[in-house]
Design a protein around this motif. Structure first.
Motif, PDB file in Angstrom:
ATOM      1  N   LYS A 195       0.799  -1.318  -0.149  1.00  0.00           N
ATOM      2  CA  LYS A 195      -0.030   0.026  -0.081  1.00  0.00           C
ATOM      3  C   LYS A 195       0.879   1.198  -0.084  1.00  0.00           C
ATOM      4  O   LYS A 195       0.416   2.552  -0.303  1.00  0.00           O
ATOM      5  CB  LYS A 195      -0.864   0.008   1.240  1.00  0.00           C
ATOM      6  N   TYR A 196       2.044   1.297   0.365  1.00  0.00           N
ATOM      7  CA  TYR A 196       3.078   2.189   0.455  1.00  0.00           C
ATOM      8  C   TYR A 196       4.264   2.324  -0.565  1.00  0.00           C
ATOM      9  O   TYR A 196       4.791   3.060  -0.317  1.00  0.00           O
ATOM     10  CB  TYR A 196       3.623   2.326   2.093  1.00  0.00           C
ATOM     11  N   VAL A 197       3.976   1.530  -1.377  1.00  0.00           N
ATOM     12  CA  VAL A 197       5.005   1.488  -2.526  1.00  0.00           C
ATOM     13  C   VAL A 197       4.849   2.641  -3.544  1.00  0.00           C
ATOM     14  O   VAL A 197       3.768   2.520  -3.965  1.00  0.00           O
ATOM     15  CB  VAL A 197       4.834  -0.142  -3.093  1.00  0.00           C
ATOM     16  N   LYS A 198       5.923   3.324  -3.660  1.00  0.00           N
ATOM     17  CA  LYS A 198       5.459   4.640  -4.608  1.00  0.00           C
ATOM     18  C   LYS A 198       6.476   4.199  -5.806  1.00  0.00           C
ATOM     19  O   LYS A 198       7.413   3.342  -5.860  1.00  0.00           O
ATOM     20  CB  LYS A 198       6.318   5.838  -3.985  1.00  0.00           C
ATOM     21  N   LYS A 199       6.066   4.651  -6.915  1.00  0.00           N
ATOM     22  CA  LYS A 199       6.730   4.726  -8.206  1.00  0.00           C
ATOM     23  C   LYS A 199       7.995   5.300  -8.289  1.00  0.00           C
ATOM     24  O   LYS A 199       8.135   6.212  -7.814  1.00  0.00           O
ATOM     25  CB  LYS A 199       6.127   5.260  -9.417  1.00  0.00           C
ATOM     26  N   GLY A 200       9.067   4.714  -8.742  1.00  0.00           N
ATOM     27  CA  GLY A 200      10.419   4.922  -8.832  1.00  0.00           C
ATOM     28  C   GLY A 200      11.324   3.998  -8.615  1.00  0.00           C
ATOM     29  O   GLY A 200      11.119   3.073  -7.764  1.00  0.00           O
ATOM     30  N   PHE A 201      12.486   3.935  -9.277  1.00  0.00           N
ATOM     31  CA  PHE A 201      13.623   2.811  -9.193  1.00  0.00           C
ATOM     32  C   PHE A 201      14.028   2.916  -7.830  1.00  0.00           C
ATOM     33  O   PHE A 201      14.251   1.795  -7.218  1.00  0.00           O
ATOM     34  CB  PHE A 201      14.612   3.124 -10.448  1.00  0.00           C
ATOM     35  N   LEU A 202      14.447   4.009  -7.321  1.00  0.00           N
ATOM     36  CA  LEU A 202      15.217   3.943  -6.001  1.00  0.00           C
ATOM     37  C   LEU A 202      14.232   3.529  -4.879  1.00  0.00           C
ATOM     38  O   LEU A 202      14.655   2.794  -3.825  1.00  0.00           O
ATOM     39  CB  LEU A 202      15.883   5.456  -5.743  1.00  0.00           C
ATOM     40  N   LYS A 203      12.966   3.808  -4.895  1.00  0.00           N
ATOM     41  CA  LYS A 203      12.033   3.589  -3.800  1.00  0.00           C
ATOM     42  C   LYS A 203      11.801   1.923  -4.104  1.00  0.00           C
ATOM     43  O   LYS A 203      11.763   1.336  -2.858  1.00  0.00           O
ATOM     44  CB  LYS A 203      10.620   4.324  -3.841  1.00  0.00           C
ATOM     45  N   ASN A 204      11.523   1.364  -5.312  1.00  0.00           N
ATOM     46  CA  ASN A 204      11.437   0.037  -5.158  1.00  0.00           C
ATOM     47  C   ASN A 204      12.740  -0.983  -4.981  1.00  0.00           C
ATOM     48  O   ASN A 204      12.580  -1.923  -4.514  1.00  0.00           O
ATOM     49  CB  ASN A 204      11.036  -0.344  -6.684  1.00  0.00           C
ATOM     50  N   MET A 205      13.639  -0.152  -5.142  1.00  0.00           N
ATOM     51  CA  MET A 205      15.155  -0.914  -5.049  1.00  0.00           C
ATOM     52  C   MET A 205      15.057  -1.021  -3.241  1.00  0.00           C
ATOM     53  O   MET A 205      15.633  -1.975  -2.823  1.00  0.00           O
ATOM     54  CB  MET A 205      16.399  -0.087  -5.412  1.00  0.00           C
ATOM     55  N   ASN A 206      14.860   0.293  -2.523  1.00  0.00           N
ATOM     56  CA  ASN A 206      14.761   0.270  -1.147  1.00  0.00           C
ATOM     57  C   ASN A 206      13.998  -0.924  -0.423  1.00  0.00           C
ATOM     58  O   ASN A 206      14.229  -1.599   0.514  1.00  0.00           O
ATOM     59  CB  ASN A 206      14.612   1.527  -0.610  1.00  0.00           C
ATOM     60  N   TYR A 207      12.730  -1.040  -1.246  1.00  0.00           N
ATOM     61  CA  TYR A 207      11.876  -2.025  -0.747  1.00  0.00           C
ATOM     62  C   TYR A 207      12.419  -3.566  -0.848  1.00  0.00           C
ATOM     63  O   TYR A 207      12.203  -4.234  -0.135  1.00  0.00           O
ATOM     64  CB  TYR A 207      10.660  -1.876  -1.553  1.00  0.00           C
ATOM     65  N   LYS A 208      13.255  -3.721  -2.015  1.00  0.00           N
ATOM     66  CA  LYS A 208      13.697  -4.924  -2.139  1.00  0.00           C
ATOM     67  C   LYS A 208      14.854  -5.446  -1.260  1.00  0.00           C
ATOM     68  O   LYS A 208      15.121  -6.409  -0.699  1.00  0.00           O
ATOM     69  CB  LYS A 208      14.234  -5.260  -3.741  1.00  0.00           C
ATOM     70  N   ILE A 209      15.665  -4.418  -0.967  1.00  0.00           N
ATOM     71  CA  ILE A 209      16.896  -4.531  -0.041  1.00  0.00           C
ATOM     72  C   ILE A 209      16.349  -4.589   1.311  1.00  0.00           C
ATOM     73  O   ILE A 209      16.888  -5.459   2.195  1.00  0.00           O
ATOM     74  CB  ILE A 209      17.687  -3.355  -0.047  1.00  0.00           C
ATOM     75  N   THR A 210      15.229  -3.849   1.909  1.00  0.00           N
ATOM     76  CA  THR A 210      15.031  -3.867   3.246  1.00  0.00           C
ATOM     77  C   THR A 210      13.953  -4.648   3.383  1.00  0.00           C
ATOM     78  O   THR A 210      13.454  -4.982   4.744  1.00  0.00           O
ATOM     79  CB  THR A 210      14.815  -2.432   3.759  1.00  0.00           C
ATOM     80  N   GLY A 211      13.003  -4.795   2.723  1.00  0.00           N
ATOM     81  CA  GLY A 211      11.653  -5.573   2.721  1.00  0.00           C
ATOM     82  C   GLY A 211      10.723  -4.674   3.216  1.00  0.00           C
ATOM     83  O   GLY A 211       9.344  -4.887   3.288  1.00  0.00           O
ATOM     84  N   THR A 212      10.943  -3.360   3.261  1.00  0.00           N
ATOM     85  CA  THR A 212       9.660  -2.328   3.303  1.00  0.00           C
ATOM     86  C   THR A 212       9.740  -1.230   2.601  1.00  0.00           C
ATOM     87  O   THR A 212      11.208  -0.859   2.388  1.00  0.00           O
ATOM     88  CB  THR A 212       9.652  -2.185   5.153  1.00  0.00           C
TER      89      THR A 212
END
Length: 244
Positions: A195-212
């Motif tokens: 629900k809190y995922v935003k568009k953008g490569f860096l935001k998605n990359m942080n999600y993949k690395i930290t799990g949030t």
């Protein structure tokens, strides 16, 4: 967890110091060298000298040993840290302009005028945004980084623009300190992260690395990671799973 200077940082500081010293020596003892050598040495001084100072002060959170008052419900960004982002942006923009104007001077085994021009444009465009965003934030009132209300946790996640995420406390599962490269972040884990995922490569990359997708950069505040973790745990009343 206290901030420590690791071996990687020491190596980086040595490289900054070495190239800064070499460029200063070459500028002082140029003895009428060509304009090309002068520009190269000046660019080296700006990049390694200015970049080294910026890196040092951003990596070392001086003054962050103070505690957060029990009555505090809002943590603001540090104007001092914003200044060093501003300085870093200025360094790279200046270096980019030099590479664009004098791209013909960058002609060697590892660099050619076309690559220099391309890198210069990238520096001016990307770091120019950081430079302008930092300048605006320096001359305006301090932005909220974290705000705790009775039922929500509000977090500023954007640097180039304002992006306040409002999270109901009931959705938060736990918090912990995460590492992205050599930088520490406070990660907020919720039961519906998508629900809190935003568009953008860096935001998605942080999600993949930290799990949030919800991560706080404590280095942009006046407090340490430990203090912010304690502040959040106390005000949200959840489990603090801080990995060492």
């Amino acid at each position: 967890m206290k901030s420590k200077t690791n071996k990687k940082d020491i190596l980086i500081y040595i490289i900054f110091l070495l190239f800064t010293s070499m460029s200063i020596y070459s500028l002082v003892n140029g003895d009428g060298d060509s304009e090309r050598k002068f520009i190269i040495n000046l660019g080296t001084l700006i990049f390694f000298g200015g970049g080294g100072v910026t890196y040092f002060f951003l990596k070392n959170n001086f003054g962050a040993g103070k505690s957060i008052d029990d009555k505090t419900l809002i943590i603001y960004e540090s104007k001092r840290k914003i200044f060093f982002y501003f300085l870093g942006g200025l360094v790279f923009v200046t270096m980019g302009i030099i590479m664009i104007i004098y791209n013909s001077y960058f002609d060697g085994r590892r660099m050619n005028p076309q690559i220099a021009l391309f890198l210069g444009i990238i520096c001016v465009c990307f770091f120019g945004l950081i430079f302008l965003a930092s300048l605006i934030r320096l001359i305006t009132s301090a932005r909220k980084l974290i705000e705790v209300t009775q039922s929500t946790l509000e977090i500023q996640t954007g640097f180039l623009n304002s992006e306040m995420i409002i999270i109901p406390k009931s959705e938060i599962e736990f918090i912990k300190e995460s590492q992205i490269s050599s930088n520490s972040f406070i990660s907020i884990y919720v039961n519906q992260p998508e629900k809190y995922v935003k568009k953008g490569f860096l935001k998605n990359m942080n999600y993949k690395i930290t799990g949030t997708p919800i991560n706080i950069n404590p280095n942009i505040s006046n407090f340490s990671s430990d203090e912010i973790l304690k502040f959040l745990s106390k005000n949200i009343n959840i489990e603090n799973q801080n990995e060492q």
